[in-house]
Design a protein around this motif. Structure first.
Motif, PDB file in Angstrom:
ATOM      1  N   TRP A  72       0.835  -1.210   0.000  1.00  0.00           N
ATOM      2  CA  TRP A  72       0.000   0.000   0.000  1.00  0.00           C
ATOM      3  C   TRP A  72       0.865   1.253   0.000  1.00  0.00           C
ATOM      4  N   PHE A  73       1.938   1.236   0.761  1.00  0.00           N
ATOM      5  CA  PHE A  73       2.798   2.410   0.849  1.00  0.00           C
ATOM      6  C   PHE A  73       3.458   2.696  -0.502  1.00  0.00           C
ATOM      7  N   HIS A  74       3.897   1.628  -1.140  1.00  0.00           N
ATOM      8  CA  HIS A  74       4.614   1.797  -2.397  1.00  0.00           C
ATOM      9  C   HIS A  74       3.684   2.154  -3.548  1.00  0.00           C
ATOM     10  N   ARG A  75       2.464   1.594  -3.566  1.00  0.00           N
ATOM     11  CA  ARG A  75       1.619   1.844  -4.741  1.00  0.00           C
ATOM     12  C   ARG A  75       0.972   3.230  -4.716  1.00  0.00           C
ATOM     13  N   ILE A  76       1.015   3.896  -3.584  1.00  0.00           N
ATOM     14  CA  ILE A  76       0.629   5.310  -3.570  1.00  0.00           C
ATOM     15  C   ILE A  76       1.646   6.122  -4.377  1.00  0.00           C
ATOM     16  N   ARG A  77       2.889   5.665  -4.374  1.00  0.00           N
ATOM     17  CA  ARG A  77       3.992   6.430  -4.964  1.00  0.00           C
ATOM     18  C   ARG A  77       4.478   5.903  -6.308  1.00  0.00           C
ATOM     19  N   PHE A  78       4.279   4.617  -6.542  1.00  0.00           N
ATOM     20  CA  PHE A  78       4.759   3.994  -7.785  1.00  0.00           C
ATOM     21  C   PHE A  78       3.715   3.029  -8.317  1.00  0.00           C
ATOM     22  N   ARG A  79       3.625   2.946  -9.640  1.00  0.00           N
ATOM     23  CA  ARG A  79       2.745   1.950 -10.245  1.00  0.00           C
ATOM     24  C   ARG A  79       3.459   0.598 -10.208  1.00  0.00           C
ATOM     25  N   CYS A  80       2.665  -0.466 -10.270  1.00  0.00           N
ATOM     26  CA  CYS A  80       3.213  -1.827 -10.184  1.00  0.00           C
ATOM     27  C   CYS A  80       4.363  -2.030 -11.145  1.00  0.00           C
ATOM     28  N   LYS A  81       4.214  -1.395 -12.372  1.00  0.00           N
ATOM     29  CA  LYS A  81       5.149  -1.676 -13.453  1.00  0.00           C
ATOM     30  C   LYS A  81       6.567  -1.199 -13.133  1.00  0.00           C
ATOM     31  N   VAL A  82       6.706  -0.244 -12.235  1.00  0.00           N
ATOM     32  CA  VAL A  82       8.047   0.245 -11.926  1.00  0.00           C
ATOM     33  C   VAL A  82       8.891  -0.880 -11.309  1.00  0.00           C
ATOM     34  N   CYS A  83       8.356  -1.500 -10.279  1.00  0.00           N
ATOM     35  CA  CYS A  83       9.125  -2.560  -9.614  1.00  0.00           C
ATOM     36  C   CYS A  83       9.035  -3.883 -10.367  1.00  0.00           C
ATOM     37  N   HIS A  84       7.836  -4.177 -10.904  1.00  0.00           N
ATOM     38  CA  HIS A  84       7.636  -5.507 -11.475  1.00  0.00           C
ATOM     39  C   HIS A  84       8.001  -5.583 -12.945  1.00  0.00           C
ATOM     40  N   ALA A  85       8.302  -4.448 -13.585  1.00  0.00           N
ATOM     41  CA  ALA A  85       8.814  -4.513 -14.961  1.00  0.00           C
ATOM     42  C   ALA A  85      10.210  -3.885 -15.030  1.00  0.00           C
ATOM     43  N   GLU A  86      10.327  -2.616 -14.645  1.00  0.00           N
ATOM     44  CA  GLU A  86      11.642  -1.954 -14.761  1.00  0.00           C
ATOM     45  C   GLU A  86      12.690  -2.585 -13.852  1.00  0.00           C
ATOM     46  N   LEU A  87      12.321  -2.868 -12.618  1.00  0.00           N
ATOM     47  CA  LEU A  87      13.320  -3.305 -11.637  1.00  0.00           C
ATOM     48  C   LEU A  87      13.455  -4.812 -11.544  1.00  0.00           C
ATOM     49  N   GLY A  88      12.531  -5.550 -12.136  1.00  0.00           N
ATOM     50  CA  GLY A  88      12.702  -6.993 -12.235  1.00  0.00           C
ATOM     51  C   GLY A  88      12.231  -7.809 -11.047  1.00  0.00           C
ATOM     52  N   PHE A  89      11.380  -7.229 -10.194  1.00  0.00           N
ATOM     53  CA  PHE A  89      10.847  -8.029  -9.093  1.00  0.00           C
ATOM     54  C   PHE A  89       9.818  -9.028  -9.618  1.00  0.00           C
ATOM     55  N   LYS A  90      10.045 -10.318  -9.357  1.00  0.00           N
ATOM     56  CA  LYS A  90       9.055 -11.332  -9.738  1.00  0.00           C
ATOM     57  C   LYS A  90       7.866 -11.258  -8.797  1.00  0.00           C
ATOM     58  N   MET A  91       6.693 -11.659  -9.320  1.00  0.00           N
ATOM     59  CA  MET A  91       5.456 -11.512  -8.550  1.00  0.00           C
ATOM     60  C   MET A  91       5.163 -12.727  -7.681  1.00  0.00           C
TER      61      MET A  91
END
Lengths: 126, 169
Positions: free
Chosen positions: A48-67
């Motif tokens: 919740w804290f992160h999605r106020i500031r970043f869309r999912c795609k930032v971490c899960h596409a640009e940064l490579g975090f697997k879901m």
């Protein structure tokens, strides 16, 4: 013994083994693959804290975090070198990795996993 | 939990003796200002974004191609539940195409065999729904297009999921 008393005892026994309701926020993640073994508290990552500031795609596409919780094997060396969390947690976009306790804020002994299941238990493989 | 947001000290996962717990943002402080929901984080995240209540960054690296794709797909056309309208736009506002295509879903309508059982087990849509996006109890948010002769409200409006959301455009 009256049947209703047996019923009440059964109910109390059932309540005693019920897990406490999850008070953690929906989609909170505990990360403890390495943390506690290396002497620090587990990490609490809050979606919740992160999605106020970043869309999912930032971490899960640009940064490579697997879901999948537990699918990302991340070390402090990665973070200090600017990968994964370190892409933002660099003292520029977000607090730097020297603020250990901001992320390593979890209760000791908690296993890695997604918590805060509000209505469902969450995906079985998580 | 009065409003559904527990304080970090009492949430069961934070160590209340942790020196920085007091410095972290409390969920109630942030989430109480956003469009309310009855499930999950108790926030309508898609609406909060559309109304501009939040403005989360879409990229952090220069040169990242940000794609928003506006196209609806109707799913579960043969079943008994109301038809699923999958809106690409709301999904691509948050997600990148590569988050779903092609390892979860082939990029062709009708080419994917969807299963509610798999979804409930955390596959397909359940990778996110039930874990981070609205939970799987909210049947009619996805099953939102009534079939001919089907009444609009299959569950009472007062229950969660009981009102079918209008097509948001």
């Amino acid at each position: 013994m009256m049947p209703w008393r047996a019923g009440i005892l059964l109910l109390l026994a059932w309540l005693a083994v019920l897990p406490l309701p999850a008070a953690a926020e929906y989609a909170d993640v505990v990360l403890n693959r390495r943390a506690e073994a290396q002497g620090v508290r587990p990490v609490v990552f809050q979606h919740w804290f992160h999605r106020i500031r970043f869309r999912c795609k930032v971490c899960h596409a640009e940064l490579g975090f697997k879901m999948r919780v537990g699918a990302n094997d991340i070390t402090m060396a990665d973070i200090i070198d600017g990968r994964f969390c370190g892409a933002c947690h660099n003292g520029d976009i977000a607090w730097a990795p020297d603020k250990c306790d901001m992320c390593h804020s979890g209760k000791r002994g908690l296993p890695t996993g997604i918590v805060g299941g509000h209505e469902t238990g969450g995906p079985g493989r998580w | 939990m009065a409003q559904g947001w527990e304080s970090l000290r009492k949430d069961g996962i934070h160590d209340p003796r942790g020196p920085a717990v007091k410095d972290k943002q409390e969920p109630a402080e942030a989430l109480s200002k956003l469009t309310p929901d009855t499930a999950g984080n108790m926030v309508r995240w898609v609406q909060a974004l559309e109304k501009g209540e939040i403005n989360p960054r879409a990229s952090i690296r220069p040169g990242t191609k940000i794609q928003v794709y506006d196209s609806d797909v109707l799913l579960n056309v043969q079943g008994g539940m109301p038809i699923v309208r999958f809106p690409h736009r709301q999904h691509t506002e948050w997600l990148d195409c590569s988050n779903c295509h092609d390892h979860l879903f082939k990029a062709q309508a009708g080419a994917n065999k969807l299963s509610m059982l798999a979804i409930l087990e955390g596959e397909q849509c359940g990778v996110c729904h039930g874990a981070v996006s609205f939970p799987l109890t909210e049947c009619f948010r996805c099953h939102s297009v009534p079939r001919p002769g089907q009444s609009l409200n299959t569950v009472p409006k007062t229950l969660p999921g009981g009102s079918i959301p209008p097509r948001s455009r």
